[in-house]
Write a protein that holds these residues in place. Structure first.
Motif, short mmCIF file in Angstrom:
data_model
loop_
_atom_site.label_atom_id
_atom_site.label_comp_id
_atom_site.label_asym_id
_atom_site.label_seq_id
_atom_site.Cartn_x
_atom_site.Cartn_y
_atom_site.Cartn_z
N GLY A 8 0.79 -1.32 0.14
CA GLY A 8 0.01 0.09 0.10
C GLY A 8 0.86 1.31 0.09
N GLY A 9 0.61 2.03 -1.01
CA GLY A 9 1.40 3.13 -1.28
C GLY A 9 0.78 4.60 -0.73
N GLY A 10 -0.28 4.46 0.20
CA GLY A 10 -0.82 5.87 0.51
C GLY A 10 0.01 6.24 1.99
N PRO A 11 -0.66 7.17 2.45
CA PRO A 11 0.14 7.81 3.83
C PRO A 11 0.75 6.91 4.63
CG PRO A 11 -2.28 8.46 3.84
CD PRO A 11 -1.93 7.63 2.34
N ALA A 12 0.02 5.73 5.08
CA ALA A 12 0.21 4.81 6.27
C ALA A 12 1.59 4.06 5.78
CB ALA A 12 -1.02 4.12 6.30
N LEU A 104 0.36 -4.21 6.14
CA LEU A 104 -0.64 -4.26 5.27
C LEU A 104 -1.43 -2.78 5.58
CD1 LEU A 104 -2.97 -7.51 6.08
CD2 LEU A 104 -1.32 -6.95 4.19
N ALA A 105 -1.41 -2.09 4.40
CA ALA A 105 -1.86 -0.74 4.43
C ALA A 105 -2.81 -0.36 2.87
CB ALA A 105 -0.57 0.39 4.49
N THR A 106 -3.56 -1.26 2.88
CA THR A 106 -4.06 -1.20 1.68
C THR A 106 -5.57 -0.45 1.64
OG1 THR A 106 -5.14 -3.42 2.29
CG2 THR A 106 -3.40 -3.27 0.59
N GLY A 107 -6.05 0.08 2.81
CA GLY A 107 -7.19 0.99 2.86
C GLY A 107 -8.47 0.24 2.72
N GLY A 251 -13.96 3.25 15.66
CA GLY A 251 -13.94 2.93 14.33
C GLY A 251 -12.75 3.22 13.66
N PRO A 252 -12.61 2.82 12.27
CA PRO A 252 -11.13 3.12 11.71
C PRO A 252 -11.42 4.63 11.66
CG PRO A 252 -12.69 1.65 10.35
CD PRO A 252 -13.45 2.05 11.47
N MET A 253 -10.05 5.26 11.55
CA MET A 253 -9.63 6.86 11.75
C MET A 253 -9.38 7.18 10.32
SD MET A 253 -10.49 7.80 14.81
CE MET A 253 -9.86 9.19 14.94
N ALA A 254 -10.41 7.67 9.42
CA ALA A 254 -10.14 7.87 8.00
C ALA A 254 -9.52 9.35 8.00
CB ALA A 254 -11.46 7.88 7.32
N THR A 255 -8.41 9.42 8.48
CA THR A 255 -7.67 10.90 8.15
C THR A 255 -6.37 10.67 7.98
OG1 THR A 255 -6.95 11.23 10.38
CG2 THR A 255 -9.23 11.92 10.02
N LEU A 256 -5.81 11.48 7.15
CA LEU A 256 -4.40 11.35 6.80
C LEU A 256 -3.32 11.55 8.02
CD1 LEU A 256 -4.36 13.72 3.57
CD2 LEU A 256 -4.22 11.29 3.43
N ALA A 257 -3.55 12.24 8.97
CA ALA A 257 -2.77 12.38 10.27
C ALA A 257 -2.80 11.04 10.96
CB ALA A 257 -3.14 13.65 10.85
N ALA A 258 -4.06 10.50 10.77
CA ALA A 258 -4.16 9.38 11.81
C ALA A 258 -3.44 8.00 11.06
CB ALA A 258 -5.74 8.71 12.02
N ALA A 259 -3.28 7.98 9.67
CA ALA A 259 -3.04 7.19 8.71
C ALA A 259 -1.30 7.28 9.18
CB ALA A 259 -3.19 7.07 7.51
N ILE A 260 -0.95 8.28 8.95
CA ILE A 260 0.55 8.53 8.84
C ILE A 260 0.89 8.01 10.43
CG2 ILE A 260 2.38 10.26 9.23
CD1 ILE A 260 0.69 12.03 7.23
N ALA A 261 0.37 8.48 11.48
CA ALA A 261 0.61 7.97 12.57
C ALA A 261 0.74 6.41 12.82
CB ALA A 261 -0.27 8.58 13.63
#
Length: 278
Positions: A8-12, A104-107, A251-261
Motif C-alpha cells: 500500500g502506497g498511501g500515507p500509512a 498491510l496498508a491497503t485501505g 472505528g477506523p480513523m479515516a484521516t491522513l494524520a491518523a494514517a501517518i501516525a
C-alpha cells in the motif's frame, strides 16, 4: 529476503517505509496505484499540507524515500499474502517474495448509496468526513443524506460551518446534479434542494483480500483488529491506516494524520522486533 514488506502506497504505507528506511532496514513498498481518495482534488486537515492534492503528497513521500538506499518501491499489485513459520510470503506479478514482517496498508473501498450523481461528485461536492471537507462548504446550505442515528451528530458538527444543515432520508433522494458552484438534490416529489455539497455515509469494505487470506481477526466494522502498534492477530503481520482500528477507537480513523501516525507506530514495532536478541 526483506526485513519488511509494505503493501500500500498511501500515507500509512509511505510513513512506515520512511521510518524503516531511517533505521536502515531492508524494506520493499508495493503500490497497486489504487487509493481511497483517488477522486479528491485537495486533502485537508493535515498540518503543513492543508489543501495539497493527495497525488502530490504521495509524490513528495516517494521523493523523500529515495534518500534511503534500503527502501525499494515497486508499482505492482499483490495477489497473495501468506504467513509462514519464519516470516511472510508475498506473491506479486508472478514472483514470490519473503520478509520477516509485513505491513498491510491497503485501505478501504467505499460503496455509496445507489443514487445517480453521487459517484460522479464523490470526493468533491459529496463527502463523508466533515473534518476533511466541511470548511469548503462554509456559509452555505449543506445536505446530510443519512437516515441513521449518526445524522444528528453530523448535523451538530456542521451547524457552526454551514448556513443551514438539511437532513434527508436517502430513500427520498432521486438523484444529485452538479451545479457550477454546488449540488442540486432532486427528491421523489420532484422538488429540489440546492446546496454547497452533501455528506453521505458509505458502506466501507476491505479494498484488498489479504485480511481474509490471512484469517485476521476483524472488528464489527469490518476493519482489521489491531493493538495500538498495529499488530494483528497473526504474528508478524501488521496493519495500518483506515483498514484497521484498535479496540480503544470507536472505528477506523479515516484521516491522513491518523494514517501517518499508524504507519509510523507499526514501523517502530517492527524495528523493535528486528532488534530483539535472537
Amino acid at each position: 529476503m526483506y526485513e519488511a514488506i509494505i503493501i500500500g502506497g498511501g500515507p500509512a504505507g509511505l510513513q512506515a517505509a520512511l521510518t524503516l528506511g531511517r533505521m536502515h532496514r531492508r524494506t520493499l513498498l508495493l503500490d497497486s496505484g489504487e487509493y481511497r481518495n483517488a477522486t479528491v482534488d485537495h486533502a485537508h486537515n493535515l498540518l503543513g499540507n492543508d489543501g495539497t492534492a493527495p497525488a502530490d503528497l504521495r509524490g513528495r513521500g516517494r521523493d523523500e524515500l529515495s534518500a534511503y538506499p534500503t527502501v525499494e518501491i515497486r508499482d505492482a499489485a499483490v495477489s497473495v499474502v501468506a504467513a509462514e513459520t519464519d516470516g511472510v510470503r508475498v506473491e506479486v506479478a508472478g514472483e514470490t517474495l519473503r520478509a520477516e514482517y509485513v505491513v498491510l496498508a491497503t485501505g478501504l473501498a467505499d460503496e455509496l448509496p445507489p443514487i445517480p450523481g453521487l459517484k460522479e461528485n464523490w470526493g468533491n461536492r459529496v463527502a463523508n468526513c466533515p473534518f476533511c471537507h466541511g470548511h469548503e462548504f462554509a456559509g452555505r446550505p449543506v445536505a446530510v443524506l443519512n437516515a441513521s442515528p449518526h445524522a444528528a451528530m453530523l448535523r451538530g458538527m456542521l451547524l457552526p460551518v454551514a448556513s443551514e444543515v438539511i437532513v434527508l432520508d436517502p430513500a427520498r433522494v432521486v438523484r444529485a446534479e452538479s451545479l457550477d458552484d454546488g449540488l442540486r438534490i432532486v427528491l421523489d416529489d420532484e422538488s429540489t434542494i440546492d446546496a454547497a455539497g452533501a455528506f453521505v455515509a458509505p458502506v466501507s469494505r476491505q479494498r484488498a483480500p489479504f485480511a481474509a487470506q490471512l484469517g485476521l481477526e476483524v472488528q464489527e466494522s469490518g476493519a482489521v483488529r489491531i493493538d495500538p502498534f498495529g499488530r494483528t492477530s497473526v504474528e508478524r503481520v501488521f496493519a495500518a491506516g483506515d483498514m484497521a482500528h484498535p479496540d480503544h477507537f470507536p472505528g477506523p480513523m479515516a484521516t491522513l494524520a491518523a494514517a501517518i501516525a499508524a504507519g509510523q507506530l507499526a514501523a517502530v514495532a517492527i524495528v523493535q522486533g528486528l532488534s530483539a536478541p535472537r
